[in-house]
Design an enzyme around this catalytic site. Structure first.
Site, PDB file in Angstrom:
ATOM      1  N   LYS A 151      19.757  26.662   8.307  1.00 29.46           N
ATOM      2  CA  LYS A 151      18.989  26.891   7.076  1.00 29.46           C
ATOM      3  C   LYS A 151      18.602  28.367   6.925  1.00 29.46           C
ATOM      4  O   LYS A 151      18.759  28.943   5.856  1.00 29.46           O
ATOM      5  CB  LYS A 151      17.707  26.041   7.066  1.00 29.46           C
ATOM      6  CG  LYS A 151      17.935  24.547   7.016  1.00 29.46           C
ATOM      7  CD  LYS A 151      16.628  23.791   6.794  1.00 29.46           C
ATOM      8  CE  LYS A 151      15.657  23.905   7.964  1.00 29.46           C
ATOM      9  NZ  LYS A 151      16.111  23.225   9.197  1.00 29.46           N
ATOM     10  N   ARG A 176       8.799  19.094   4.247  1.00 30.93           N
ATOM     11  CA  ARG A 176       9.248  18.405   5.454  1.00 30.93           C
ATOM     12  C   ARG A 176       8.716  16.982   5.548  1.00 30.93           C
ATOM     13  O   ARG A 176       9.001  16.291   6.527  1.00 30.93           O
ATOM     14  CB  ARG A 176       8.745  19.179   6.659  1.00 30.93           C
ATOM     15  CG  ARG A 176       9.835  19.919   7.432  1.00 30.93           C
ATOM     16  CD  ARG A 176       9.121  20.633   8.533  1.00 30.93           C
ATOM     17  NE  ARG A 176       9.903  21.114   9.606  1.00 30.93           N
ATOM     18  CZ  ARG A 176      10.359  22.355   9.735  1.00 30.93           C
ATOM     19  NH1 ARG A 176      10.201  23.215   8.767  1.00 30.93           N
ATOM     20  NH2 ARG A 176      10.982  22.712  10.837  1.00 30.93           N
ATOM     21  N   ARG A 216      21.167  30.278  20.268  1.00 32.21           N
ATOM     22  CA  ARG A 216      20.803  31.339  19.324  1.00 32.21           C
ATOM     23  C   ARG A 216      19.857  32.358  19.936  1.00 32.21           C
ATOM     24  O   ARG A 216      19.741  33.470  19.427  1.00 32.21           O
ATOM     25  CB  ARG A 216      20.268  30.780  18.000  1.00 32.21           C
ATOM     26  CG  ARG A 216      18.923  30.102  18.050  1.00 32.21           C
ATOM     27  CD  ARG A 216      18.590  29.480  16.679  1.00 32.21           C
ATOM     28  NE  ARG A 216      17.349  28.722  16.718  1.00 32.21           N
ATOM     29  CZ  ARG A 216      16.913  27.965  15.721  1.00 32.21           C
ATOM     30  NH1 ARG A 216      17.611  27.844  14.619  1.00 32.21           N
ATOM     31  NH2 ARG A 216      15.778  27.310  15.824  1.00 32.21           N
ATOM     32  N   ARG A 238      12.226  31.714  20.686  1.00 28.94           N
ATOM     33  CA  ARG A 238      11.150  30.884  20.132  1.00 28.94           C
ATOM     34  C   ARG A 238      10.617  29.953  21.208  1.00 28.94           C
ATOM     35  O   ARG A 238      11.378  29.366  21.968  1.00 28.94           O
ATOM     36  CB  ARG A 238      11.679  30.066  18.934  1.00 28.94           C
ATOM     37  CG  ARG A 238      11.671  30.849  17.651  1.00 28.94           C
ATOM     38  CD  ARG A 238      12.329  30.109  16.517  1.00 28.94           C
ATOM     39  NE  ARG A 238      11.800  28.769  16.278  1.00 28.94           N
ATOM     40  CZ  ARG A 238      12.071  28.070  15.181  1.00 28.94           C
ATOM     41  NH1 ARG A 238      12.830  28.577  14.236  1.00 28.94           N
ATOM     42  NH2 ARG A 238      11.571  26.862  15.035  1.00 28.94           N
TER      43      ARG A 238
HETATM   44  P1  AMP Z   1      10.994  26.148  11.307  1.00 29.60           P
HETATM   45  O1  AMP Z   1      10.989  27.634  11.496  1.00 29.60           O
HETATM   46  O2  AMP Z   1      11.255  25.747   9.883  1.00 29.60           O
HETATM   47  O3  AMP Z   1      11.922  25.460  12.280  1.00 29.60           O
HETATM   48  O4  AMP Z   1       9.513  25.641  11.649  1.00 29.60           O
HETATM   49  C1  AMP Z   1       8.975  25.803  12.942  1.00 29.60           C
HETATM   50  C2  AMP Z   1       7.770  24.924  13.120  1.00 29.60           C
HETATM   51  O5  AMP Z   1       6.766  25.271  12.157  1.00 29.60           O
HETATM   52  C3  AMP Z   1       7.991  23.422  12.937  1.00 29.60           C
HETATM   53  O6  AMP Z   1       8.481  22.795  14.119  1.00 29.60           O
HETATM   54  C4  AMP Z   1       6.588  22.957  12.566  1.00 29.60           C
HETATM   55  O7  AMP Z   1       5.747  22.900  13.706  1.00 29.60           O
HETATM   56  C5  AMP Z   1       6.087  24.101  11.705  1.00 29.60           C
HETATM   57  N1  AMP Z   1       6.445  23.913  10.273  1.00 29.60           N
HETATM   58  C6  AMP Z   1       7.251  24.710   9.530  1.00 29.60           C
HETATM   59  N2  AMP Z   1       7.353  24.271   8.263  1.00 29.60           N
HETATM   60  C7  AMP Z   1       6.606  23.127   8.213  1.00 29.60           C
HETATM   61  C8  AMP Z   1       6.332  22.177   7.194  1.00 29.60           C
HETATM   62  N3  AMP Z   1       6.858  22.303   5.960  1.00 29.60           N
HETATM   63  N4  AMP Z   1       5.520  21.138   7.500  1.00 29.60           N
HETATM   64  C9  AMP Z   1       4.982  21.003   8.734  1.00 29.60           C
HETATM   65  N5  AMP Z   1       5.208  21.845   9.749  1.00 29.60           N
HETATM   66  C10 AMP Z   1       6.016  22.909   9.500  1.00 29.60           C
END
Ligand code: AMP
Length: 184
Positions: free
Chosen positions: A13, A88, A127, A131
């Site tokens: 993404k 999400r 990757r 993180r």
């Molecule tokens: P991402 O970078 O999109 O993989 O997000 C990393 C982490 O941020 C996720 O595992 C969640 O803990 C939190 N997070 C990001 N976006 C959301 C969302 N829309 N709703 C809830 N938690 C989120």
């Protein structure tokens, strides 16, 4: 154009969002990036969500929806936005639709990237972004959370007839071409 880039963790993404942002000259809204920036800067929001991100679980809808609504009030999003990692949950999707509707807008397209589960795990592990949630155990949690809480968002938007399913296996440019075709 308001576009949601959707898919499980590791589907690509973030990579595709960057390409879309350049191609369509639209701003990128990644809730994950916003949370990580807040954690790095040790803001009150960052302190609140750090342990949740570390666990691989989801930040509560209320916090996410408030954050996104505040962000979308910024005029840079007036002509559209590429959402990445949001919504999400079905609750977040409904809140987004309400917000947009109140502003005379809507989600135009949801592009979902299909990638087999074993490839997702390999991609995340290779990757090397450093993180704290990119460990095998946390990846397992994130995939479980995706299936249980996030995948239902697809059915929600399928009912609106705006879902484009894209084969997310291949090189970055091939996948981007598929997305461009689906969106235009
Ligand atoms: P991402 O970078 O999109 O993989 O997000 C990393 C982490 O941020 C996720 O595992 C969640 O803990 C939190 N997070 C990001 N976006 C959301 C969302 N829309 N709703 C809830 N938690 C989120």
């Amino acid at each position: 154009m308001n576009l949601i880039l959707f898919g499980p963790p590791g589907a690509g993404k973030g990579t595709q969002a960057e390409k879309l942002v350049n191609h369509f000259d639209l701003p990128h809204l990644s809730t994950g990036n916003i949370f990580r920036a807040n954690i790095k800067n040790e803001t009150p929001l960052g302190k609140k969500v750090k342990s949740i991100l570390d666990s691989g679980k989801l930040v509560p809808d209320e916090t996410v929806v408030e954050l996104v609504a505040d962000e979308l009030d910024n005029e840079k999003y007036d002509n559209g936005v590429i959402f990445d990692g949001f919504p999400r949950t079905v609750g977040q999707a409904k809140a987004l639709d309400q917000y947009l509707e109140a502003n005379g807008k809507k989600v135009d397209t949801l592009v979902t990237l299909d990638v087999p589960e074993e490839e997702l795990v390999n991609r995340i592990l290779s990757r090397g972004q450093g993180r704290t949630d990119d460990t095998p155990e946390k990846i397992k949690t994130r995939l479980q959370v995706y299936k249980k809480e996030t995948e239902p968002v697809l059915n929600y938007y399928k009912e609106h007839g705006i879902v484009e399913e894209i084969d997310g296996v291949g090189n970055v440019d091939e996948i981007f071409d598929r997305i461009k075709k689906a969106v235009s």
